[in-house]
Design a protein around this motif. Sequence first.
Motif, PDB file in Angstrom:
ATOM      1  N   SER A   1       4.992   6.937   1.051  1.00 27.09           N
ATOM      2  CA  SER A   1       5.534   5.781   1.765  1.00 27.09           C
ATOM      3  C   SER A   1       4.918   4.514   1.192  1.00 27.09           C
ATOM      4  CB  SER A   1       5.241   5.867   3.267  1.00 27.09           C
ATOM      5  OG  SER A   1       3.853   5.720   3.501  1.00 27.09           O
ATOM      6  N   THR A   2       5.715   3.473   1.129  1.00 28.90           N
ATOM      7  CA  THR A   2       5.230   2.161   0.703  1.00 28.90           C
ATOM      8  C   THR A   2       5.306   1.248   1.916  1.00 28.90           C
ATOM      9  OG1 THR A   2       6.075   2.515  -1.529  1.00 28.90           O
ATOM     10  CG2 THR A   2       5.584   0.246  -0.901  1.00 28.90           C
TER      11      THR A   2
ATOM     12  N   MET B   1       0.842  -1.170   0.000  1.00 34.13           N
ATOM     13  CA  MET B   1       0.000   0.000   0.000  1.00 34.13           C
ATOM     14  C   MET B   1       0.895   1.243   0.000  1.00 34.13           C
ATOM     15  SD  MET B   1      -2.735   1.302   2.851  1.00 34.13           S
ATOM     16  CE  MET B   1      -4.139   0.479   2.152  1.00 34.13           C
ATOM     17  N   ARG B   2       0.519   2.221  -0.787  1.00 31.63           N
ATOM     18  CA  ARG B   2       1.285   3.469  -0.834  1.00 31.63           C
ATOM     19  C   ARG B   2       0.397   4.613  -0.351  1.00 31.63           C
ATOM     20  NH1 ARG B   2       4.329   3.703  -6.525  1.00 31.63           N
ATOM     21  NH2 ARG B   2       2.226   3.463  -7.305  1.00 31.63           N
ATOM     22  N   ARG B   3       0.990   5.454   0.496  1.00 32.65           N
ATOM     23  CA  ARG B   3       0.274   6.605   1.051  1.00 32.65           C
ATOM     24  C   ARG B   3       1.111   7.854   0.865  1.00 32.65           C
ATOM     25  NH1 ARG B   3      -1.342   3.487   6.538  1.00 32.65           N
ATOM     26  NH2 ARG B   3      -3.161   2.440   5.718  1.00 32.65           N
ATOM     27  N   ALA B   4       0.444   8.947   0.517  1.00 35.99           N
ATOM     28  CA  ALA B   4       1.134  10.223   0.305  1.00 35.99           C
ATOM     29  C   ALA B   4       0.874  11.156   1.482  1.00 35.99           C
ATOM     30  CB  ALA B   4       0.652  10.868  -0.983  1.00 35.99           C
TER      31      ALA B   4
ATOM     32  N   ILE C   1       8.405   0.341   4.245  1.00 39.97           N
ATOM     33  CA  ILE C   1       9.568  -0.317   3.649  1.00 39.97           C
ATOM     34  C   ILE C   1      10.286   0.584   2.650  1.00 39.97           C
ATOM     35  CG2 ILE C   1       8.761  -2.657   4.057  1.00 39.97           C
ATOM     36  CD1 ILE C   1       7.829  -2.723   1.116  1.00 39.97           C
ATOM     37  N   ALA C   2       9.647   1.697   2.251  1.00 40.39           N
ATOM     38  CA  ALA C   2      10.279   2.624   1.313  1.00 40.39           C
ATOM     39  C   ALA C   2       9.619   3.989   1.414  1.00 40.39           C
ATOM     40  CB  ALA C   2      10.167   2.107  -0.111  1.00 40.39           C
ATOM     41  N   VAL C   3      10.417   5.019   1.161  1.00 43.91           N
ATOM     42  CA  VAL C   3       9.922   6.394   1.110  1.00 43.91           C
ATOM     43  C   VAL C   3      10.543   7.049  -0.107  1.00 43.91           C
ATOM     44  CG1 VAL C   3       9.926   8.644   2.249  1.00 43.91           C
ATOM     45  CG2 VAL C   3       9.655   6.572   3.618  1.00 43.91           C
TER      46      VAL C   3
ATOM     47  N   ILE D   1       7.169  13.696   5.270  1.00 45.09           N
ATOM     48  CA  ILE D   1       7.598  12.510   6.008  1.00 45.09           C
ATOM     49  C   ILE D   1       8.928  12.856   6.655  1.00 45.09           C
ATOM     50  CG2 ILE D   1       8.368  10.115   5.881  1.00 45.09           C
ATOM     51  CD1 ILE D   1       6.398   9.663   3.618  1.00 45.09           C
ATOM     52  N   ILE D   2       8.997  12.646   7.973  1.00 50.23           N
ATOM     53  CA  ILE D   2      10.228  12.871   8.722  1.00 50.23           C
ATOM     54  C   ILE D   2      10.920  11.518   8.861  1.00 50.23           C
ATOM     55  CG2 ILE D   2      11.275  13.717  10.856  1.00 50.23           C
ATOM     56  CD1 ILE D   2       8.646  15.353  11.268  1.00 50.23           C
ATOM     57  N   MET D   3      12.102  11.409   8.287  1.00 49.38           N
ATOM     58  CA  MET D   3      12.860  10.157   8.289  1.00 49.38           C
ATOM     59  C   MET D   3      13.484   9.908   9.671  1.00 49.38           C
ATOM     60  SD  MET D   3      12.274   9.069   5.304  1.00 49.38           S
ATOM     61  CE  MET D   3      13.454   7.722   5.154  1.00 49.38           C
ATOM     62  N   PRO D   4      13.909   8.673   9.954  1.00 47.15           N
ATOM     63  CA  PRO D   4      14.505   8.357  11.258  1.00 47.15           C
ATOM     64  C   PRO D   4      15.695   9.241  11.618  1.00 47.15           C
ATOM     65  CG  PRO D   4      13.972   6.340  10.122  1.00 47.15           C
ATOM     66  CD  PRO D   4      13.731   7.463   9.135  1.00 47.15           C
ATOM     67  N   ASP D   5      16.436   9.722  10.625  1.00 46.89           N
ATOM     68  CA  ASP D   5      17.585  10.595  10.906  1.00 46.89           C
ATOM     69  C   ASP D   5      17.202  12.072  11.015  1.00 46.89           C
ATOM     70  OD1 ASP D   5      17.054  11.318   8.284  1.00 46.89           O
ATOM     71  OD2 ASP D   5      19.035  10.783   7.515  1.00 46.89           O
ATOM     72  N   GLY D   6      15.899  12.374  10.922  1.00 44.20           N
ATOM     73  CA  GLY D   6      15.422  13.745  11.042  1.00 44.20           C
ATOM     74  C   GLY D   6      15.244  14.471   9.717  1.00 44.20           C
TER      75      GLY D   6
END
Length: 60
Positions: A21-22, A1-4, A30-32, A8-13
């Motif tokens: 996001s997938t 599933m993909r959502r827009a 699993i992917a951005v 999106i704030i990644m783990p490293d900021g």
Amino acid sequence: MRRAYNTIIMPDGHRISPAVSTCNKQGDVIAVEPLTKELPFVQWIGGTLDLSAQTALETT
């Protein structure tokens, strides 16, 4: 599933705006990727997905 999302704030900021996001069947991201064009089968959520928190938070 993909959502827009607007952001999106990644783990490293690092922030990606707008972004897609997938997720796998369990709901794990699993992917951005940056949202640069209209993609098929993407649900628009809006708001912010914060992956920097231990538990990802969706806010609108």
